[in-house]
Design a protein around this motif. Structure first.
Motif, PDB file in Angstrom:
ATOM      1  N   TYR A  20      -6.189   7.391  -2.507  1.00  0.00           N
ATOM      2  CA  TYR A  20      -6.534   6.451  -0.817  1.00  0.00           C
ATOM      3  C   TYR A  20      -7.637   5.690  -1.359  1.00  0.00           C
ATOM      4  CZ  TYR A  20      -8.237   5.030   4.164  1.00  0.00           C
ATOM      5  OH  TYR A  20      -7.922   5.045   4.694  1.00  0.00           O
ATOM      6  N   GLU A  21      -8.255   6.508  -2.323  1.00  0.00           N
ATOM      7  CA  GLU A  21      -9.719   5.016  -1.886  1.00  0.00           C
ATOM      8  C   GLU A  21      -9.527   4.026  -2.672  1.00  0.00           C
ATOM      9  OE1 GLU A  21     -10.227   8.707  -2.819  1.00  0.00           O
ATOM     10  OE2 GLU A  21     -11.559   9.280  -1.169  1.00  0.00           O
TER      11      GLU A  21
ATOM     12  N   ASP B 281      -7.604  -3.028  -0.480  1.00  0.00           N
ATOM     13  CA  ASP B 281      -6.428  -3.606   1.270  1.00  0.00           C
ATOM     14  C   ASP B 281      -6.682  -5.092   1.539  1.00  0.00           C
ATOM     15  OD1 ASP B 281      -5.677  -3.055   4.137  1.00  0.00           O
ATOM     16  OD2 ASP B 281      -7.491  -2.975   4.923  1.00  0.00           O
TER      17      ASP B 281
ATOM     18  N   LYS C 121      -7.636   1.911  -0.655  1.00  0.00           N
ATOM     19  CA  LYS C 121      -8.224   1.276   1.073  1.00  0.00           C
ATOM     20  C   LYS C 121      -8.886   0.643  -0.376  1.00  0.00           C
ATOM     21  CE  LYS C 121      -8.908   1.411   4.827  1.00  0.00           C
ATOM     22  NZ  LYS C 121      -8.864   0.250   5.488  1.00  0.00           N
ATOM     23  N   SER C 122     -10.211  -0.149  -0.885  1.00  0.00           N
ATOM     24  CA  SER C 122     -10.301  -1.030  -1.603  1.00  0.00           C
ATOM     25  C   SER C 122     -10.090  -2.543  -2.274  1.00  0.00           C
ATOM     26  CB  SER C 122     -11.410  -0.377  -3.262  1.00  0.00           C
ATOM     27  OG  SER C 122      -9.966  -0.089  -3.951  1.00  0.00           O
TER      28      SER C 122
ATOM     29  N   ALA D 193       0.691  -1.576  -0.330  1.00  0.00           N
ATOM     30  CA  ALA D 193      -0.154  -0.143   0.038  1.00  0.00           C
ATOM     31  C   ALA D 193       0.585   1.192  -0.046  1.00  0.00           C
ATOM     32  CB  ALA D 193      -1.223  -0.076   1.497  1.00  0.00           C
TER      33      ALA D 193
END
Length: 77
Positions: A63-64, A70, A67-68, A53
């Motif tokens: 960031y989105e 993750d 995060k998806s 990441a």
């Protein structure tokens, strides 16, 4: 082997070569597209190279998007 054949062979061999850095920027470009196939290819590259990441955010991925991904990224650790 003739010059033309050798030139064509050299082109194909170099096009198959991908470094970790070039894969990172390829993932960046693919995640900015909305197509499912592009996101699937990005996931394949992430798992192939074991991208983290932190590397993705340093390359400029939102960031989105990180995060998806993750569960995929955490699964590699």
């Amino acid at each position: 082997m003739g010059k033309s054949k050798r030139r064509n062979l050299d082109k194909t061999n170099s096009s198959l070569f991908m470094t970790r850095e070039s894969a990172l920027y390829e993932v960046f470009g693919l995640l900015n597209k909305d197509k499912f196939e592009a996101r699937q290819k990005a996931r394949d590259l992430i798992t192939l190279f074991g991208l983290e990441a932190e590397e993705l955010t340093e390359a400029g991925v939102d960031y989105e998007n990180v995060k998806s991904l993750d569960p995929l990224i955490n699964h590699l650790v």
